[in-house]
Design a protein around this motif. Structure first.
Motif, PDB file in Angstrom:
ATOM      1  N   ASP A 103       8.862   7.637  26.685  1.00  0.00           N
ATOM      2  CA  ASP A 103       7.307   7.817  26.424  1.00  0.00           C
ATOM      3  C   ASP A 103       6.916   8.221  25.235  1.00  0.00           C
ATOM      4  O   ASP A 103       5.718   8.256  24.838  1.00  0.00           O
ATOM      5  N   GLU A 104       7.923   8.621  24.199  1.00  0.00           N
ATOM      6  CA  GLU A 104       7.736   9.146  23.133  1.00  0.00           C
ATOM      7  C   GLU A 104       7.437   7.993  22.072  1.00  0.00           C
ATOM      8  O   GLU A 104       8.051   6.879  21.840  1.00  0.00           O
ATOM      9  N   ARG A 105       6.150   8.186  21.391  1.00  0.00           N
ATOM     10  CA  ARG A 105       5.903   7.155  20.259  1.00  0.00           C
ATOM     11  C   ARG A 105       6.944   7.208  19.105  1.00  0.00           C
ATOM     12  O   ARG A 105       7.266   8.494  18.696  1.00  0.00           O
ATOM     13  N   ASP A 106       7.314   6.268  18.649  1.00  0.00           N
ATOM     14  CA  ASP A 106       8.423   6.142  17.365  1.00  0.00           C
ATOM     15  C   ASP A 106       9.557   6.927  17.750  1.00  0.00           C
ATOM     16  O   ASP A 106      10.214   7.506  16.959  1.00  0.00           O
ATOM     17  N   ALA A 107      10.219   6.629  18.864  1.00  0.00           N
ATOM     18  CA  ALA A 107      11.261   7.492  19.391  1.00  0.00           C
ATOM     19  C   ALA A 107      12.546   6.886  18.787  1.00  0.00           C
ATOM     20  O   ALA A 107      13.529   7.573  18.644  1.00  0.00           O
TER      21      ALA A 107
END
Length: 143
Positions: A103-107
């Protein structure tokens, strides 16, 4: 790398010894492979494990388990189908997939991924050059 090299090395040794069929890999060849694996792990193990385990995308134990299970399944299925696949490439693909699905952006750290892809791309011409040099130096000793 050494684990992948023991099979071809054993085949080359058998051909050199005049055998057409490899019945058993000599113990000294297996020991040589073990030394190569240990050498590689000693010198490059930590940086590789850090890159795979933390730098591509953050992994927790459950994600690590999923990546390993998916890698093993993919390699086993590919082996049954007679497809040559790299466990390293497969594992990196699984880890990237986990990062993309998070769910993290730019993971997924694209810089790290770019460096990995560049190193894979560089290995082909460097290996080819190494083969040319090795063959040029040793061809007079070959039958």
């Amino acid at each position: 790398v050494p684990t992948v090299s023991i099979g071809p090395f054993s085949a080359m040794f058998a051909a050199y010894a005049g055998k057409t069929v490899i019945t058993a890999t000599p113990v000294w060849v297996l020991l040589l492979g073990g030394v190569g694996i240990s050498f590689g792990l000693w010198f490059w193990g930590r940086p590789v494990m850090e890159t795979v385990g933390t730098k591509i995308t953050p992994l927790v134990p459950t994600k690590g388990f999923c990546a390993e299970l998916a890698t093993a399944t993919t390699v086993l299925v590919a082996s049954e189908l007679g497809l040559p696949v790299s466990t390293t490439h497969t594992l990196i693909g699984c880890i990237v997939a986990l990062g993309v699905l998070s769910d993290e952006r730019d993971a997924v750290d694209l810089r790290v991924l770019r460096n990995i892809a560049m190193s894979w791309g560089i290995t082909l011409p460097v290996s080819a050059l190494g083969t040319v040099v090795t063959y040029s130096l040793t061809r007079r000793f070959l039958p």
